[in-house]
Design a protein around this motif. Sequence first.
Motif, PDB file in Angstrom:
ATOM      1  N   VAL A   1      46.304  65.890  29.895  1.00  0.00           N
ATOM      2  CA  VAL A   1      45.576  64.653  29.651  1.00  0.00           C
ATOM      3  C   VAL A   1      46.536  63.480  29.780  1.00  0.00           C
ATOM      4  O   VAL A   1      47.626  63.497  29.195  1.00  0.00           O
ATOM      5  CB  VAL A   1      44.952  64.659  28.230  1.00  0.00           C
ATOM      6  N   VAL A   2      46.130  62.474  30.548  1.00  0.00           N
ATOM      7  CA  VAL A   2      46.868  61.216  30.652  1.00  0.00           C
ATOM      8  C   VAL A   2      45.903  60.132  30.197  1.00  0.00           C
ATOM      9  O   VAL A   2      44.823  59.983  30.785  1.00  0.00           O
ATOM     10  CB  VAL A   2      47.361  60.955  32.094  1.00  0.00           C
ATOM     11  N   ASP A   3      46.287  59.398  29.143  1.00  0.00           N
ATOM     12  CA  ASP A   3      45.385  58.379  28.608  1.00  0.00           C
ATOM     13  C   ASP A   3      46.038  56.987  28.570  1.00  0.00           C
ATOM     14  O   ASP A   3      45.815  56.205  27.657  1.00  0.00           O
ATOM     15  CB  ASP A   3      44.853  58.797  27.228  1.00  0.00           C
ATOM     16  N   HIS A   4      46.833  56.705  29.587  1.00  0.00           N
ATOM     17  CA  HIS A   4      47.479  55.390  29.703  1.00  0.00           C
ATOM     18  C   HIS A   4      46.413  54.335  30.027  1.00  0.00           C
ATOM     19  O   HIS A   4      45.477  54.624  30.780  1.00  0.00           O
ATOM     20  CB  HIS A   4      48.537  55.443  30.819  1.00  0.00           C
ATOM     21  N   PRO A   5      46.519  53.125  29.492  1.00  0.00           N
ATOM     22  CA  PRO A   5      45.513  52.091  29.776  1.00  0.00           C
ATOM     23  C   PRO A   5      45.326  51.795  31.268  1.00  0.00           C
ATOM     24  O   PRO A   5      44.233  51.420  31.698  1.00  0.00           O
ATOM     25  CB  PRO A   5      46.045  50.851  29.049  1.00  0.00           C
ATOM     26  N   GLU A   6      46.367  51.995  32.060  1.00  0.00           N
ATOM     27  CA  GLU A   6      46.275  51.725  33.504  1.00  0.00           C
ATOM     28  C   GLU A   6      46.000  52.984  34.332  1.00  0.00           C
ATOM     29  O   GLU A   6      45.807  52.898  35.540  1.00  0.00           O
ATOM     30  CB  GLU A   6      47.575  51.071  34.009  1.00  0.00           C
ATOM     31  N   TYR A   7      46.046  54.153  33.684  1.00  0.00           N
ATOM     32  CA  TYR A   7      45.864  55.414  34.424  1.00  0.00           C
ATOM     33  C   TYR A   7      45.352  56.467  33.453  1.00  0.00           C
ATOM     34  O   TYR A   7      46.115  57.002  32.642  1.00  0.00           O
ATOM     35  CB  TYR A   7      47.188  55.862  35.046  1.00  0.00           C
ATOM     36  N   ALA A   8      44.084  56.762  33.547  1.00  0.00           N
ATOM     37  CA  ALA A   8      43.480  57.793  32.703  1.00  0.00           C
ATOM     38  C   ALA A   8      42.932  58.896  33.602  1.00  0.00           C
ATOM     39  O   ALA A   8      42.166  58.622  34.530  1.00  0.00           O
ATOM     40  CB  ALA A   8      42.374  57.197  31.845  1.00  0.00           C
ATOM     41  N   ALA A   9      43.371  60.118  33.339  1.00  0.00           N
ATOM     42  CA  ALA A   9      42.905  61.256  34.127  1.00  0.00           C
ATOM     43  C   ALA A   9      43.237  62.529  33.353  1.00  0.00           C
ATOM     44  O   ALA A   9      44.066  62.515  32.441  1.00  0.00           O
ATOM     45  CB  ALA A   9      43.582  61.278  35.501  1.00  0.00           C
TER      46      ALA A   9
END
Length: 189
Positions: A164-172
Amino acid sequence: MKPVSIEEIKNIAEYELERPEFRARMMALKDRRRVRVGPHLTFLFENRETVRYQIQEMVRIERLVKPEEIRHEVETYNELIPGENELSASLLIEYETPEVRAVWLPKLLGLEDHVWIEVEGAGRAKARFDARQIATDRISAVQYVKFPMTGEQAAGLGRGAKIVVDHPEYAAEAVLTDTQIAELEQDFA
C-alpha cells in the motif's frame, strides 16, 4: 539470511563462462520477486541470489579485480539482504523523461512515511527507507527499503498481502500474487 561472502564472487573470466545461464536464472527469479504498484513504482524484493547477481554484474561492468574493490561491492550490496522477519526491496521510481522526473521526484518527498506491506489478519508493516537516499529537495529515483515484520506478519504472509502506498501525491496498492508470496516466504526460512 546469510550475507554474500567475497569467496562466492567469481573472477571476471569465470563469471563470463557461466553468465548466460546464471543471468537467465536471475531474470526469472527477479520476475517472481517484482511487484508493480501503480504506474510508477516497482518493488524488486532482494535476497542472497539477487544480491550476488548484482555484485557479479558490478564486478564485470567495472572490471574489478582487486580484492579490496570487490570486498567494497560485497559490503555495499550486502546491506540489501533482509534480516530476520524482514523483507528488503529496491524501489524504482519510474518516470520516462528527465523533465517528468524533475517534476515528480520533489513531489514524492515524504514517501518514506507512506509505504506499507499489509498482511491479511496481521496488520501493516511500515517500510523503512535508507535515509542516505533522501535529500531535502527531492527523493532519489532508486530507494532501498526494508519491511521489518512481526513474527505474526511473517508467518501470515501466505494468507495474503498487499503493498500500500498512501502518499498524498501517489496513492496505489498491489495485491501480491500467489507466486510472489511463495517467493517472499522463502526469505523467512
